[in-house]
Write a protein that holds these residues in place. Structure first.
Motif, PDB file in Angstrom:
ATOM      1  N   MET A   1      34.301 -20.385 -20.958  1.00 19.59           N
ATOM      2  CA  MET A   1      33.985 -19.316 -21.754  1.00 19.59           C
ATOM      3  C   MET A   1      32.822 -18.705 -20.790  1.00 19.59           C
ATOM      4  O   MET A   1      32.542 -17.234 -21.121  1.00 19.59           O
ATOM      5  N   THR A   2      31.919 -19.395 -20.353  1.00 22.86           N
ATOM      6  CA  THR A   2      31.046 -18.683 -19.377  1.00 22.86           C
ATOM      7  C   THR A   2      31.471 -17.876 -18.250  1.00 22.86           C
ATOM      8  O   THR A   2      31.048 -16.994 -17.896  1.00 22.86           O
ATOM      9  N   VAL A   3      32.624 -18.216 -17.751  1.00 21.21           N
ATOM     10  CA  VAL A   3      33.355 -17.253 -16.517  1.00 21.21           C
ATOM     11  C   VAL A   3      33.767 -15.979 -17.414  1.00 21.21           C
ATOM     12  O   VAL A   3      33.542 -15.015 -16.811  1.00 21.21           O
ATOM     13  N   LEU A   4      34.270 -16.173 -18.571  1.00 21.79           N
ATOM     14  CA  LEU A   4      34.697 -15.100 -19.163  1.00 21.79           C
ATOM     15  C   LEU A   4      33.605 -14.225 -19.688  1.00 21.79           C
ATOM     16  O   LEU A   4      33.504 -12.632 -19.353  1.00 21.79           O
ATOM     17  N   VAL A   5      32.455 -14.596 -19.997  1.00 16.51           N
ATOM     18  CA  VAL A   5      31.321 -13.770 -20.383  1.00 16.51           C
ATOM     19  C   VAL A   5      30.606 -13.349 -19.113  1.00 16.51           C
ATOM     20  O   VAL A   5      30.342 -12.139 -19.156  1.00 16.51           O
ATOM     21  N   VAL A   6      30.698 -14.024 -17.986  1.00 15.78           N
ATOM     22  CA  VAL A   6      30.228 -13.310 -16.717  1.00 15.78           C
ATOM     23  C   VAL A   6      31.060 -12.254 -16.139  1.00 15.78           C
ATOM     24  O   VAL A   6      30.699 -10.945 -15.827  1.00 15.78           O
ATOM     25  N   LEU A   7      32.214 -12.218 -16.511  1.00 14.51           N
ATOM     26  CA  LEU A   7      33.331 -11.496 -16.112  1.00 14.51           C
ATOM     27  C   LEU A   7      33.224 -10.139 -16.765  1.00 14.51           C
ATOM     28  O   LEU A   7      33.101  -8.941 -16.420  1.00 14.51           O
ATOM     29  N   ILE A   8      33.135 -10.107 -18.256  1.00 13.63           N
ATOM     30  CA  ILE A   8      32.849  -9.156 -19.010  1.00 13.63           C
ATOM     31  C   ILE A   8      31.578  -8.309 -18.650  1.00 13.63           C
ATOM     32  O   ILE A   8      31.452  -7.123 -18.713  1.00 13.63           O
ATOM     33  N   VAL A   9      30.308  -9.241 -18.556  1.00 13.49           N
ATOM     34  CA  VAL A   9      29.344  -8.434 -18.269  1.00 13.49           C
ATOM     35  C   VAL A   9      29.311  -7.826 -17.016  1.00 13.49           C
ATOM     36  O   VAL A   9      28.606  -6.665 -16.979  1.00 13.49           O
ATOM     37  N   ALA A  46      28.545  -3.644 -25.150  1.00 12.05           N
ATOM     38  CA  ALA A  46      27.652  -4.988 -24.697  1.00 12.05           C
ATOM     39  C   ALA A  46      26.983  -5.590 -26.014  1.00 12.05           C
ATOM     40  O   ALA A  46      26.790  -7.123 -26.020  1.00 12.05           O
ATOM     41  N   LEU A  47      26.326  -4.797 -26.993  1.00  8.00           N
ATOM     42  CA  LEU A  47      26.001  -5.673 -28.116  1.00  8.00           C
ATOM     43  C   LEU A  47      27.016  -6.305 -28.957  1.00  8.00           C
ATOM     44  O   LEU A  47      26.679  -7.449 -29.482  1.00  8.00           O
ATOM     45  N   GLY A  48      28.334  -5.884 -28.955  1.00  6.92           N
ATOM     46  CA  GLY A  48      29.247  -6.527 -29.375  1.00  6.92           C
ATOM     47  C   GLY A  48      29.634  -7.892 -28.817  1.00  6.92           C
ATOM     48  O   GLY A  48      29.923  -8.784 -29.366  1.00  6.92           O
ATOM     49  N   VAL A  49      29.695  -7.718 -27.287  1.00  5.63           N
ATOM     50  CA  VAL A  49      29.649  -9.186 -26.539  1.00  5.63           C
ATOM     51  C   VAL A  49      28.765 -10.071 -26.852  1.00  5.63           C
ATOM     52  O   VAL A  49      28.825 -11.267 -27.178  1.00  5.63           O
ATOM     53  N   GLU A  50      27.374  -9.511 -26.932  1.00 11.44           N
ATOM     54  CA  GLU A  50      26.077 -10.427 -27.463  1.00 11.44           C
ATOM     55  C   GLU A  50      26.213 -11.033 -28.739  1.00 11.44           C
ATOM     56  O   GLU A  50      25.929 -12.189 -28.830  1.00 11.44           O
ATOM     57  N   ALA A  51      26.873 -10.207 -29.799  1.00 10.67           N
ATOM     58  CA  ALA A  51      27.108 -10.683 -31.152  1.00 10.67           C
ATOM     59  C   ALA A  51      28.320 -11.863 -31.121  1.00 10.67           C
ATOM     60  O   ALA A  51      28.124 -12.717 -31.884  1.00 10.67           O
ATOM     61  N   VAL A  52      29.233 -11.462 -30.361  1.00  9.32           N
ATOM     62  CA  VAL A  52      30.446 -12.476 -30.210  1.00  9.32           C
ATOM     63  C   VAL A  52      29.797 -13.969 -29.648  1.00  9.32           C
ATOM     64  O   VAL A  52      29.980 -15.017 -30.011  1.00  9.32           O
ATOM     65  N   VAL A  53      29.038 -13.812 -28.404  1.00 11.55           N
ATOM     66  CA  VAL A  53      28.574 -14.910 -27.663  1.00 11.55           C
ATOM     67  C   VAL A  53      27.744 -15.642 -28.542  1.00 11.55           C
ATOM     68  O   VAL A  53      27.535 -16.965 -28.584  1.00 11.55           O
ATOM     69  N   GLY A  54      26.658 -14.984 -29.130  1.00  7.46           N
ATOM     70  CA  GLY A  54      25.751 -15.591 -30.283  1.00  7.46           C
ATOM     71  C   GLY A  54      26.109 -15.950 -31.431  1.00  7.46           C
ATOM     72  O   GLY A  54      25.426 -16.398 -32.235  1.00  7.46           O
TER      73      GLY A  54
END
Length: 116
Positions: A1-9, A46-54
């Motif tokens: 999950m962390t690698v995917l988040v870093v890639l998306i960001v 970016a806010l959508g990604v933050e909502a999914v991660v959080g």
């Protein structure tokens, strides 16, 4: 999950930097408008990604508001740049403005059936 988040960001960051570059160097107002609309879309993502991660939905009203602001701003600038073309139309073109399809039945002309 962390690698995917870093890639998306990182992808969002690169696209945001390219949008800011177009915003600064865009030769026309429409290029700058497109870049600002793209930047608003990137912020929404970016806010959508933050909502999914959080794992929360508290940013949903912000996402909807930003979407509305981006759309309204783009339409406003586009109409400003295009100018008021309705007032400049000649009077004989009024029927075409009322009936945009151009078909005879839209103008009240009835078909006599001879074309069948």
């Amino acid at each position: 999950m962390t690698v995917l988040v870093v890639l998306i960001v990182s992808m969002l960051l690169v696209s945001a930097l390219l949008a800011v570059w177009r915003l600064v160097t865009g030769p026309t107002v429409l290029n700058r408008t497109l870049a600002s609309d793209l930047l608003i879309s990137i912020v929404i993502c970016a806010l959508g990604v933050e909502a999914v991660v959080g794992e929360h939905s508290t940013t949903l009203p912000i996402l909807v508001s930003l979407s509305l602001v981006g759309f309204v701003a783009t339409v406003a600038v586009s109409r400003f740049v295009a100018g008021d073309t309705d007032a400049a139309a000649p009077p004989d073109k009024a029927d075409e403005a009322t009936f945009p399809s151009g078909f005879a039945e839209d103008r009240g002309v009835e078909d006599d059936g001879s074309s069948r």
